[in-house]
Design an enzyme around this catalytic site. Structure first.
Site, short mmCIF file in Angstrom:
data_model
loop_
_atom_site.label_atom_id
_atom_site.label_comp_id
_atom_site.label_asym_id
_atom_site.label_seq_id
_atom_site.Cartn_x
_atom_site.Cartn_y
_atom_site.Cartn_z
N ASN A 1 0.82 -1.21 0.00
CA ASN A 1 0.00 0.00 0.00
C ASN A 1 0.86 1.27 0.00
OD1 ASN A 1 -2.29 1.57 0.18
ND2 ASN A 1 -2.80 0.99 2.29
N HIS B 1 -14.59 -4.39 11.08
CA HIS B 1 -14.12 -3.07 11.55
C HIS B 1 -15.32 -2.18 11.84
CE1 HIS B 1 -9.83 -2.92 9.69
NE2 HIS B 1 -10.09 -4.10 10.17
N ARG C 1 -13.74 -5.11 15.66
CA ARG C 1 -12.68 -4.18 16.05
C ARG C 1 -13.33 -2.81 16.26
NH1 ARG C 1 -7.75 -1.78 12.38
NH2 ARG C 1 -9.36 -0.24 11.95
N TYR D 1 -7.25 8.08 12.05
CA TYR D 1 -7.09 6.97 11.11
C TYR D 1 -7.88 5.75 11.59
CZ TYR D 1 -4.91 3.44 8.21
OH TYR D 1 -4.69 2.42 7.32
N ASP E 1 -7.14 -1.49 17.69
CA ASP E 1 -5.87 -1.29 16.99
C ASP E 1 -5.25 0.04 17.42
OD1 ASP E 1 -3.78 -1.18 15.19
OD2 ASP E 1 -4.98 -1.81 13.47
N HIS F 1 -2.39 1.20 16.20
CA HIS F 1 -1.63 1.73 15.06
C HIS F 1 -0.26 2.28 15.45
CE1 HIS F 1 -4.66 0.95 12.12
NE2 HIS F 1 -5.58 1.60 12.78
N GLU G 1 -3.97 -4.38 19.47
CA GLU G 1 -3.06 -4.54 18.33
C GLU G 1 -2.10 -3.36 18.20
OE1 GLU G 1 -5.30 -4.92 14.73
OE2 GLU G 1 -3.62 -4.39 13.45
N GLU H 1 1.55 -6.52 11.40
CA GLU H 1 1.10 -6.22 10.03
C GLU H 1 2.16 -5.48 9.22
OE1 GLU H 1 -2.48 -3.92 10.97
OE2 GLU H 1 -1.54 -2.21 10.02
N ARG I 1 0.11 -11.08 13.36
CA ARG I 1 -0.78 -10.26 12.54
C ARG I 1 -0.35 -10.14 11.06
NH1 ARG I 1 -4.80 -8.87 11.80
NH2 ARG I 1 -4.78 -6.64 11.61
N HIS J 1 -3.54 -10.51 8.88
CA HIS J 1 -3.95 -9.21 8.35
C HIS J 1 -4.83 -9.42 7.12
CE1 HIS J 1 -2.33 -4.97 7.08
NE2 HIS J 1 -3.41 -4.86 7.86
N ASP K 1 -6.27 -3.49 1.26
CA ASP K 1 -5.08 -3.23 0.43
C ASP K 1 -4.25 -4.49 0.21
OD1 ASP K 1 -4.72 -1.81 3.32
OD2 ASP K 1 -2.89 -2.88 2.82
N GLU L 1 -8.86 -11.22 10.14
CA GLU L 1 -9.42 -9.89 9.85
C GLU L 1 -10.14 -9.92 8.51
OE1 GLU L 1 -6.46 -6.84 9.14
OE2 GLU L 1 -7.82 -5.27 9.83
N TRP M 1 2.62 5.80 13.51
CA TRP M 1 1.27 5.22 13.46
C TRP M 1 1.33 3.88 12.78
CZ3 TRP M 1 -1.72 3.92 9.29
CH2 TRP M 1 -1.24 4.37 8.03
O1 EZ4 Z 1 -3.78 0.22 8.34
O2 EZ4 Z 1 -3.73 -2.27 5.79
O3 EZ4 Z 1 -5.43 -3.86 11.16
N1 EZ4 Z 1 -5.50 -3.37 10.08
C1 EZ4 Z 1 -4.91 -2.25 9.71
C2 EZ4 Z 1 -4.97 -1.86 8.26
C3 EZ4 Z 1 -3.73 -1.08 7.83
C4 EZ4 Z 1 -3.61 -0.98 6.33
C5 EZ4 Z 1 -2.27 -0.37 5.94
O4 EZ4 Z 1 -1.99 -0.58 4.59
O5 EZ4 Z 1 -4.33 -1.59 10.54
O6 EZ4 Z 1 -6.13 -1.17 7.97
CO CO Z 2 -3.75 -2.89 12.19
#
Ligand code: EZ4
Ligand code: CO
Length: 414
Positions: free
Chosen positions: A37, A122, A147, A159, A222, A224, A248, A274, A295, A324, A328, A351, A414
């Site tokens: 991505n 999500h 999530r 985000y 998450d 991040h 996460e 991830e 992940r 993961h 993307d 996921e 992040w």
């Molecule tokens: O931000 O795949 O847990 N899932 C995530 C994803 C990531 C994207 C980054 O390319 O955190 O949504």
């Molecule tokens: Co994530």
């Protein structure tokens, strides 16, 4: 038999994907995913300019040997670009081998260890009302795990929190951003962040979710990579009453030792990986049992061969999979994850962010979703076929993940 052609297809049916197509001398087609991505063209060039010509004439059945040739033979090891490229070749060869035998890939990995794969959705909302509506939508669709991402008072956009998505709507919750007029982005958008505000707010949201949805719904969150080790420890501890399935990416991924500190303070299960691309990124985390879930995506970790070894390694330490599955990763990469999930013993959860309709018209999948569970399907191979003509009508358009800054302008993790 041998490999006749290896071509890279870069297309944007909904969002950017990098796909490798390998064809054997007797006409069997294998597909692999190398989507990285925001750095798609780098992985595509690695494949097209440095790998494709080394594949021609090679015995397509020698999957392990090809993996080692590309990994050890490159001299430069690991890294997301290299490992995404190796992943695409590896997936395509497993796809070919299973297709030649007329069996779904999971059969080659040892057969099914379960009947279906529990997934998590999500749910997000800028405020609790929007979040609650999103969760309710998933619960009504049969999801048993969700999530939870929430807006934070004082921050414009966070985000992972959708300002517009309705429950059940197919939507890229975390799109890589194009320019406002739809043309190619020249640089990422920038978002703001305030960790103290986040740490104050998140536990209150989980309290409300538990109150409204009861004890059984599996809840995930998450981080991040945005917290320091001690901040992460505090969040993990403050979320204990709400019984998370996992927290996460609490801290930046490259610092494996940070997890020791989180672990000392909390029994909230931890997940990460991830952004990792190699089993070595997990070495301390697994051998010291500092995490509970792996992940990674096969697409970013050297494919099926490497992912299977990584998960077998984790299994020895009682650590499970939570692969993961964002939009993307292409449907080819997603299918690779599902076949592994079905076969391994130490499956945890998968996921699941449904791809857009256009993505799914372009990549014809045979995996199916029903009431909170995914099924890889029994088509030979990975079970995904790319419509190249349709893909050709949606050219690559530069798009990036956002960059994150603190309120004073400092670039943040992040
Ligand atoms: O931000 O795949 O847990 N899932 C995530 C994803 C990531 C994207 C980054 O390319 O955190 O949504
Ligand atoms: Co994530």
């Amino acid at each position: 038999m041998s490999i006749s052609t290896a071509d890279v297809i870069i297309a944007s049916p909904g969002r950017n994907f990098v796909t490798l197509k390998i064809v054997t001398s007797d006409g069997v087609v294998g597909w692999g995913d190398a989507t990285l991505n925001g750095r798609e063209l780098a992985a595509a060039s690695y494949l097209r300019d440095h790998v494709a010509s080394t594949l021609i004439g090679r015995d397509e059945d020698r999957i392990e040997d090809t993996w080692q040739y590309l990994y050890r033979g490159a001299y430069w090891r690991r890294g997301p670009v290299t490992m995404a490229a190796i992943a695409a070749v590896d997936m395509a060869l497993w796809d070919i081998k299973a297709k030649k035998l007329g069996i779904p890939l999971y059969q080659l990995l040892g057969g099914a260890s379960r009947d279906k794969l529990r997934v998590y959705a999500h749910a997000s909302g800028n405020d609790y009302a929007a979040l609650s509506q999103a969760i309710r939508g998933y619960v009504d669709e049969g999801y048993t795990a969700v999530r939870i991402q929430t807006g934070v008072p004082g921050l414009d956009s966070v985000y992972g929190v959708s300002a517009t998505a309705k429950p059940g709507e197919k939507y890229d919750y975390e799109p890589a951003h194009r320019a406002a007029d739809g043309s190619a982005a020249t640089r990422p958008v920038e978002e703001d962040w305030d960790t103290p505000a986040y740490l104050r707010h998140v536990p209150s949201i989980f309290e409300k979710v538990r109150e409204e949805f009861g004890p059984e719904l599996r809840l995930l969150h998450d981080g991040h990579h945005r917290m320091s080790p001690i901040e992460a420890a505090r969040l993990a501890k403050s979320l204990e009453p709400y019984d998370l399935l996992w927290l996460e990416d609490a801290t930046p991924g490259e610092d494996q030792e940070a997890f020791r500190l989180i672990r000392q303070h909390s029994t909230t299960p931890l997940a990460t990986g991830e952004v990792f691309n190699s089993v070595y990124d997990y070495q301390t985390l697994i051998t010291e049992r500092l995490i509970d879930y792996v992940r990674s995506a096969p697409t970013h970790t050297g494919g099926i061969t490497a992912m299977k070894k990584l998960l077998d390694f984790a299994d020895i330490y009682g650590i499970r999979s939570g692969l993961h599955g964002p939009t993307d990763v292409s449907p080819i990469g997603m299918a690779a994850a599902l076949h592994i999930d079905l076969a391994i013993h130490n499956f945890g959860i998968q996921e699941y962010m449904p791809h857009s309709d256009l993505t799914l018209e372009t990549f014809r999948t045979s995996y199916t979703f029903n009431r909170g569970f995914l099924y890889p399907g029994d088509n030979p191979g990975l079970g995904v076929e790319l419509d190249e003509e349709l893909a050709g009508r949606h050219p690559y358009t530069a798009a990036y993940l956002p960059v994150n800054r603190l309120l004073d302008g400092t670039v943040h993790d992040w």
